[in-house]
Enzyme design. Structure first.
Site, mmCIF file in Angstrom:
data_model
loop_
_atom_site.group_PDB
_atom_site.id
_atom_site.type_symbol
_atom_site.label_atom_id
_atom_site.label_comp_id
_atom_site.label_asym_id
_atom_site.label_seq_id
_atom_site.Cartn_x
_atom_site.Cartn_y
_atom_site.Cartn_z
ATOM 1 N N SER A 123 0.843 -1.193 0.000
ATOM 2 C CA SER A 123 0.000 0.000 0.000
ATOM 3 C C SER A 123 0.878 1.243 0.000
ATOM 4 C CB SER A 123 -0.901 0.006 1.241
ATOM 5 O OG SER A 123 -1.515 1.275 1.405
ATOM 6 N N TYR A 156 -2.474 -0.938 10.348
ATOM 7 C CA TYR A 156 -2.466 -1.275 8.913
ATOM 8 C C TYR A 156 -1.201 -0.756 8.240
ATOM 9 C CZ TYR A 156 -3.830 -1.335 3.994
ATOM 10 O OH TYR A 156 -3.857 -1.547 2.644
#
Length: 295
Positions: free
Chosen positions: A145, A158
């Site tokens: 990401s 995350y």
């Protein structure tokens, strides 16, 4: 050097939706066998029919697996070994996250994210990599990401797990140079999947300008293109790619200052919620990249 996609066996985690599903679709006419791994069997069965329609000779293996349980990952790999399925390319696409103030997170959620985002890809790579090296051919495509490169309040765990995947992938790639095994990391930005809807981050997603957002199909296409060229890091989307390249020039204190604005807003908004409000515990909204199974 190119990863052995053509006439090879490709295992894709988080294959029931989003980027994982699109990667499977785009490889249907090229691979010999595709192993679909996720929790939602119904969706994978539907995808299997679709892939067979694209390539009647394609072998499609559907494996239900909850990647938050390492014992299920072991069972998955043991099952493939028993059925003589030799994986040539591993696509670590599945990912979990949770949009919340960290102290509002339950440990079970945090543990689940760590297992899916860190333990599962590392375990899969460890179990499959030795044979790739012995054969002198193979590939690992890790879907990370853009959050791994910036500060994202509300997504502390995350982004932390994605930073791990970033460092792991970069070091692993260097170790494997010259072995015939290609390693590429993809760090997407705003991609049109179920991610924001399930995460409760639709507001943030909608604030991203339209020229920055891309479809899951485009993301998958650019990921595979970079993978085949053995590119170390892929930022899918022209505008996003240049934005991320320029962001590397931004001093860390400036990045902290920008993150502080978002952090204060998150804490302020959370404090306004009355006890018992459906959103009073933001941590109860599970962020599943592309749904319950992947990006």
């Amino acid at each position: 050097m190119r990863p052995p996609i053509d006439s090879g066996t490709v295992l894709i985690t988080g294959a029931s939706s989003g980027i994982g599903r699109e990667i499977a679709r785009q490889l249907a006419r090229r691979a010999r066998t595709i192993v679909l791994v996720a929790r939602r069997v119904e969706r994978m069965e539907e995808l299997r029919e679709e892939l067979h329609a694209r390539n009647p000779t394609l072998g499609v293996v559907v494996e239900r697996c909850d990647l938050s349980h390492p014992e299920e990952v072991d069972s998955l790999l043991d099952s493939l070994h028993r059925h003589l399925v030799q994986v040539d390319v591993l696509v670590n696409n599945a990912g979990l996250g949770d949009y919340s103030l960290y102290e509002e997170e339950s440990w079970s959620r945090i543990h689940q994210m760590l297992q899916v985002n860190v333990t599962a890809p590392v375990l899969l790579a460890h179990r499959l990599l030795r044979r790739m090296v012995e054969r002198g051919r193979g590939g690992i495509l890790n879907i990370s990401s853009g959050g791994a490169r910036v500060f994202v309040p509300g997504l502390a765990v995350y982004t932390g797990t994605k930073r791990f995947l970033d460092g792991f992938t970069e070091a692993l790639r260097l170790e494997l140079l010259g072995t015939g095994v290609v390693v590429t990391q993809v760090a997407p930005g705003p991609v049109e999947t179920e991610f924001s809807e399930v995460a409760g981050t639709q507001e943030q997603q909608e604030r991203a300008p339209s020229w920055l957002r891309i479809s899951a199909a485009q993301c998958a296409s650019e990921a595979l293109e970079g993978f085949e060229r053995a590119v170390p890091l892929v930022y899918p989307g022209f505008a996003y790619r240049w934005m991320m390249r320029l962001s590397s020039l931004v001093p860390r204190p400036v990045m902290r200052a920008g993150g502080l604005v978002a952090a204060r807003k998150l804490r302020h908004d959370t404090s306004l919620l009355e006890p018992g409000h459906p959103d009073a515990r933001l941590g109860e909204r599970l962020l599943l990249a592309g749904g319950p199974d992947g990006h």
